[in-house]
Design a protein around this motif. Structure first.
Motif, PDB file in Angstrom:
ATOM      1  N   GLU A  54       2.100  -3.322  -3.033  1.00  0.00           N
ATOM      2  CA  GLU A  54       2.166  -2.238  -4.013  1.00  0.00           C
ATOM      3  C   GLU A  54       0.772  -1.700  -4.327  1.00  0.00           C
ATOM      4  OE1 GLU A  54       5.803  -4.280  -3.789  1.00  0.00           O
ATOM      5  OE2 GLU A  54       3.818  -5.129  -4.253  1.00  0.00           O
ATOM      6  N   GLN A  55      -0.212  -2.598  -4.396  1.00  0.00           N
ATOM      7  CA  GLN A  55      -1.586  -2.152  -4.640  1.00  0.00           C
ATOM      8  C   GLN A  55      -2.120  -1.352  -3.456  1.00  0.00           C
ATOM      9  OE1 GLN A  55      -3.110  -6.092  -5.544  1.00  0.00           O
ATOM     10  NE2 GLN A  55      -3.508  -5.521  -7.671  1.00  0.00           N
ATOM     11  N   LEU A  56      -1.802  -1.787  -2.242  1.00  0.00           N
ATOM     12  CA  LEU A  56      -2.235  -1.044  -1.059  1.00  0.00           C
ATOM     13  C   LEU A  56      -1.630   0.360  -1.031  1.00  0.00           C
ATOM     14  CD1 LEU A  56      -2.009  -3.793   1.721  1.00  0.00           C
ATOM     15  CD2 LEU A  56      -4.078  -2.620   0.978  1.00  0.00           C
ATOM     16  N   LEU A  57      -0.360   0.456  -1.371  1.00  0.00           N
ATOM     17  CA  LEU A  57       0.291   1.767  -1.399  1.00  0.00           C
ATOM     18  C   LEU A  57      -0.300   2.639  -2.505  1.00  0.00           C
ATOM     19  CD1 LEU A  57       3.998   0.670  -0.826  1.00  0.00           C
ATOM     20  CD2 LEU A  57       2.500   1.845   0.799  1.00  0.00           C
ATOM     21  N   ALA A  58      -0.621   2.013  -3.633  1.00  0.00           N
ATOM     22  CA  ALA A  58      -1.200   2.769  -4.748  1.00  0.00           C
ATOM     23  C   ALA A  58      -2.580   3.313  -4.382  1.00  0.00           C
ATOM     24  CB  ALA A  58      -1.285   1.887  -5.989  1.00  0.00           C
ATOM     25  N   MET A  59      -3.352   2.557  -3.597  1.00  0.00           N
ATOM     26  CA  MET A  59      -4.674   3.037  -3.167  1.00  0.00           C
ATOM     27  C   MET A  59      -4.572   4.375  -2.459  1.00  0.00           C
ATOM     28  SD  MET A  59      -6.404  -0.335  -1.434  1.00  0.00           S
ATOM     29  CE  MET A  59      -6.344  -1.936  -2.256  1.00  0.00           C
ATOM     30  N   SER A  60      -3.564   4.495  -1.611  1.00  0.00           N
ATOM     31  CA  SER A  60      -3.433   5.701  -0.795  1.00  0.00           C
ATOM     32  C   SER A  60      -3.075   6.928  -1.614  1.00  0.00           C
ATOM     33  CB  SER A  60      -2.372   5.481   0.290  1.00  0.00           C
ATOM     34  OG  SER A  60      -1.075   5.353  -0.277  1.00  0.00           O
ATOM     35  N   LYS A  61      -2.735   6.732  -2.880  1.00  0.00           N
ATOM     36  CA  LYS A  61      -2.343   7.851  -3.736  1.00  0.00           C
ATOM     37  C   LYS A  61      -3.404   8.197  -4.793  1.00  0.00           C
ATOM     38  CE  LYS A  61       2.604   6.840  -3.231  1.00  0.00           C
ATOM     39  NZ  LYS A  61       2.478   5.815  -2.185  1.00  0.00           N
ATOM     40  N   VAL A  62      -4.521   7.467  -4.789  1.00  0.00           N
ATOM     41  CA  VAL A  62      -5.590   7.740  -5.756  1.00  0.00           C
ATOM     42  C   VAL A  62      -6.244   9.081  -5.414  1.00  0.00           C
ATOM     43  CG1 VAL A  62      -7.891   6.991  -6.515  1.00  0.00           C
ATOM     44  CG2 VAL A  62      -6.031   5.325  -6.299  1.00  0.00           C
TER      45      VAL A  62
ATOM     46  N   VAL B 106       4.447   0.546   4.133  1.00  0.00           N
ATOM     47  CA  VAL B 106       3.174  -0.174   4.028  1.00  0.00           C
ATOM     48  C   VAL B 106       2.519  -0.303   5.398  1.00  0.00           C
ATOM     49  CG1 VAL B 106       4.134  -2.527   4.288  1.00  0.00           C
ATOM     50  CG2 VAL B 106       2.036  -2.174   2.975  1.00  0.00           C
ATOM     51  N   GLY B 107       3.315  -0.456   6.455  1.00  0.00           N
ATOM     52  CA  GLY B 107       2.750  -0.526   7.802  1.00  0.00           C
ATOM     53  C   GLY B 107       2.060   0.755   8.198  1.00  0.00           C
ATOM     54  N   ARG B 108       2.683   1.883   7.905  1.00  0.00           N
ATOM     55  CA  ARG B 108       2.074   3.183   8.223  1.00  0.00           C
ATOM     56  C   ARG B 108       0.812   3.398   7.403  1.00  0.00           C
ATOM     57  NH1 ARG B 108       7.584   4.688   8.074  1.00  0.00           N
ATOM     58  NH2 ARG B 108       7.318   5.505   5.955  1.00  0.00           N
ATOM     59  N   THR B 109       0.852   2.997   6.136  1.00  0.00           N
ATOM     60  CA  THR B 109      -0.324   3.143   5.270  1.00  0.00           C
ATOM     61  C   THR B 109      -1.491   2.314   5.789  1.00  0.00           C
ATOM     62  OG1 THR B 109       1.036   3.589   3.316  1.00  0.00           O
ATOM     63  CG2 THR B 109      -1.203   2.776   2.932  1.00  0.00           C
ATOM     64  N   ILE B 110      -1.225   1.073   6.167  1.00  0.00           N
ATOM     65  CA  ILE B 110      -2.277   0.192   6.673  1.00  0.00           C
ATOM     66  C   ILE B 110      -2.892   0.753   7.946  1.00  0.00           C
ATOM     67  CG2 ILE B 110      -2.691  -2.060   7.751  1.00  0.00           C
ATOM     68  CD1 ILE B 110      -0.646  -3.213   5.717  1.00  0.00           C
ATOM     69  N   ASN B 111      -2.062   1.189   8.875  1.00  0.00           N
ATOM     70  CA  ASN B 111      -2.585   1.719  10.136  1.00  0.00           C
ATOM     71  C   ASN B 111      -3.396   2.989   9.928  1.00  0.00           C
ATOM     72  OD1 ASN B 111      -1.751   0.174  12.673  1.00  0.00           O
ATOM     73  ND2 ASN B 111       0.155   0.187  11.511  1.00  0.00           N
ATOM     74  N   THR B 112      -2.999   3.814   8.967  1.00  0.00           N
ATOM     75  CA  THR B 112      -3.766   5.023   8.658  1.00  0.00           C
ATOM     76  C   THR B 112      -5.138   4.653   8.096  1.00  0.00           C
ATOM     77  OG1 THR B 112      -1.763   6.313   8.218  1.00  0.00           O
ATOM     78  CG2 THR B 112      -3.815   7.126   7.271  1.00  0.00           C
ATOM     79  N   ILE B 113      -5.168   3.686   7.187  1.00  0.00           N
ATOM     80  CA  ILE B 113      -6.443   3.239   6.606  1.00  0.00           C
ATOM     81  C   ILE B 113      -7.360   2.668   7.683  1.00  0.00           C
ATOM     82  CG2 ILE B 113      -7.516   1.537   5.065  1.00  0.00           C
ATOM     83  CD1 ILE B 113      -5.059   1.833   3.227  1.00  0.00           C
ATOM     84  N   LEU B 114      -6.809   1.835   8.558  1.00  0.00           N
ATOM     85  CA  LEU B 114      -7.627   1.208   9.598  1.00  0.00           C
ATOM     86  C   LEU B 114      -8.185   2.233  10.578  1.00  0.00           C
ATOM     87  CD1 LEU B 114      -5.564  -2.029  10.361  1.00  0.00           C
ATOM     88  CD2 LEU B 114      -7.645  -1.807   8.986  1.00  0.00           C
ATOM     89  N   GLU B 115      -7.410   3.252  10.886  1.00  0.00           N
ATOM     90  CA  GLU B 115      -7.904   4.310  11.771  1.00  0.00           C
ATOM     91  C   GLU B 115      -9.074   5.045  11.120  1.00  0.00           C
ATOM     92  OE1 GLU B 115      -7.256   5.265  14.976  1.00  0.00           O
ATOM     93  OE2 GLU B 115      -6.267   3.303  14.962  1.00  0.00           O
ATOM     94  N   ARG B 116      -8.982   5.302   9.823  1.00  0.00           N
ATOM     95  CA  ARG B 116     -10.086   5.978   9.123  1.00  0.00           C
ATOM     96  C   ARG B 116     -11.329   5.098   9.085  1.00  0.00           C
ATOM     97  NH1 ARG B 116      -6.212   7.339   4.118  1.00  0.00           N
ATOM     98  NH2 ARG B 116      -5.199   9.250   4.857  1.00  0.00           N
TER      99      ARG B 116
ATOM    100  N   THR C 267      -8.174   5.750   0.304  1.00  0.00           N
ATOM    101  CA  THR C 267      -7.544   6.780  -0.532  1.00  0.00           C
ATOM    102  C   THR C 267      -7.212   8.063   0.230  1.00  0.00           C
ATOM    103  OG1 THR C 267      -9.711   7.693  -1.155  1.00  0.00           O
ATOM    104  CG2 THR C 267      -8.805   5.943  -2.558  1.00  0.00           C
ATOM    105  N   GLY C 268      -7.910   8.304   1.323  1.00  0.00           N
ATOM    106  CA  GLY C 268      -7.721   9.559   2.051  1.00  0.00           C
ATOM    107  C   GLY C 268      -8.561  10.698   1.505  1.00  0.00           C
ATOM    108  N   ILE C 269      -9.414  10.415   0.523  1.00  0.00           N
ATOM    109  CA  ILE C 269     -10.286  11.447  -0.057  1.00  0.00           C
ATOM    110  C   ILE C 269     -11.414  11.760   0.929  1.00  0.00           C
ATOM    111  CG2 ILE C 269     -11.851  11.987  -1.969  1.00  0.00           C
ATOM    112  CD1 ILE C 269     -10.206  10.002  -3.677  1.00  0.00           C
ATOM    113  N   ASP C 270     -11.755  13.025   1.060  1.00  0.00           N
ATOM    114  CA  ASP C 270     -12.840  13.434   1.942  1.00  0.00           C
ATOM    115  C   ASP C 270     -14.132  12.711   1.552  1.00  0.00           C
ATOM    116  OD1 ASP C 270     -15.306  15.592   2.186  1.00  0.00           O
ATOM    117  OD2 ASP C 270     -13.961  15.600   3.919  1.00  0.00           O
ATOM    118  N   PRO C 271     -14.807  12.035   2.509  1.00  0.00           N
ATOM    119  CA  PRO C 271     -15.995  11.247   2.166  1.00  0.00           C
ATOM    120  C   PRO C 271     -17.140  12.080   1.582  1.00  0.00           C
ATOM    121  CG  PRO C 271     -15.714  11.402   4.549  1.00  0.00           C
ATOM    122  CD  PRO C 271     -14.471  11.920   3.940  1.00  0.00           C
ATOM    123  N   GLN C 272     -17.312  13.316   2.049  1.00  0.00           N
ATOM    124  CA  GLN C 272     -18.376  14.163   1.522  1.00  0.00           C
ATOM    125  C   GLN C 272     -18.122  14.492   0.057  1.00  0.00           C
ATOM    126  OE1 GLN C 272     -21.235  15.001   3.085  1.00  0.00           O
ATOM    127  NE2 GLN C 272     -21.897  15.915   1.147  1.00  0.00           N
TER     128      GLN C 272
END
Length: 237
Positions: A112-120, A72-82, A159-164
């Motif tokens: 669990e919801q934060l981790l699930a976001m990254s997999k959408v 969850v820490g890695r996921t959060i830091n990845t989201i914040l960087e984006r 989610t990591g989905i390309d914004p365009q």
């Protein structure tokens, strides 16, 4: 440093001065003290402007949700960087500040919801050709609006989905109302734009299968009721 005009002028004494005895413990010149002393002196004389530009790499930060090296820490830091890539502001909030306050710092949102976001995936969010046609028929410039770009930035970061690609698939992100109803428009006030951006974020994720997102932020899970709470300025953040 004294201005040049105020510095004392150098002079040559008329008679040689008797050199003062040098104490045994007197400091030696930097060149005589070895490379470490010279390096230290160089740092001491370095311009403050130069020093300000030298920054050490920031290590990922842990939060109350978990250590930085946890999943969850890695996921959060990845989201914040984006999130840092978008500086659009709506009513004083950037996508990063709104995500931090309403999602990351919200104790009703689980890890669990934060981790699930990254997999959408994009397929789970895609509005479909019919909805896209309705949206662009009513709001032809939907994709150009700041509120759309703001909402896309939040969703893309989580989610990591390309914004365009996300913008192409979901032009309705950030639009107030629903494409299958007469109520669909681009909000004029920043308060409504911000609440719409956040409600679209939680409700689209709910639609993608992450249950409890609306309830965590708005206090109620139902799509229509949570939209009403959002519109009147409610919420749990």
């Amino acid at each position: 440093m004294d201005p040049i005009g105020r510095r004392p002028a150098a002079f040559t004494p008329s008679t040689p001065a008797t050199p003062a005895p040098v104490p045994q413990n007197a400091a030696r010149p930097a060149s005589a003290q070895g490379p470490n002393a010279a390096q230290a002196l160089g740092h001491a004389l370095k311009s403050g402007f130069d020093a300000a530009t030298v920054k050490s790499a920031q290590a990922p930060q842990g939060t109350w949700r978990g250590p930085a090296d946890s999943e969850v820490g890695r996921t959060i830091n990845t989201i914040l960087e984006r999130l840092k890539t978008c500086d659009i502001q709506i009513k004083g909030d950037t996508p990063e500040s709104l995500f931090r306050r309403a999602i990351l710092d919200n104790k009703h949102v689980t890890n669990e919801q934060l981790l699930a976001m990254s997999k959408v995936t994009l397929e789970q969010l895609d509005s479909g050709p019919e909805t896209r046609a309705k949206v662009l028929g009513k709001i032809p410039n939907a994709r150009e609006l700041p509120v759309h770009k703001f909402t896309v930035a939040m969703m893309s970061a989580a989610t990591g989905i390309d914004p365009q690609k996300l913008s192409e698939a979901c032009p309705d992100l950030g639009m107030t109302g629903a494409p299958n109803t007469p109520l669909l428009y681009a909000a004029k006030t920043e308060r409504m734009q911000r609440s719409t951006a956040l409600h679209d974020f939680t409700d689209y994720l709910r639609g993608a299968g992450i249950k409890g997102m609306n309830k965590a932020v708005w206090g109620v899970e139902d799509r229509v009721l949570s939209a009403i709470v959002s519109a009147v300025g409610g919420g749990r953040y």
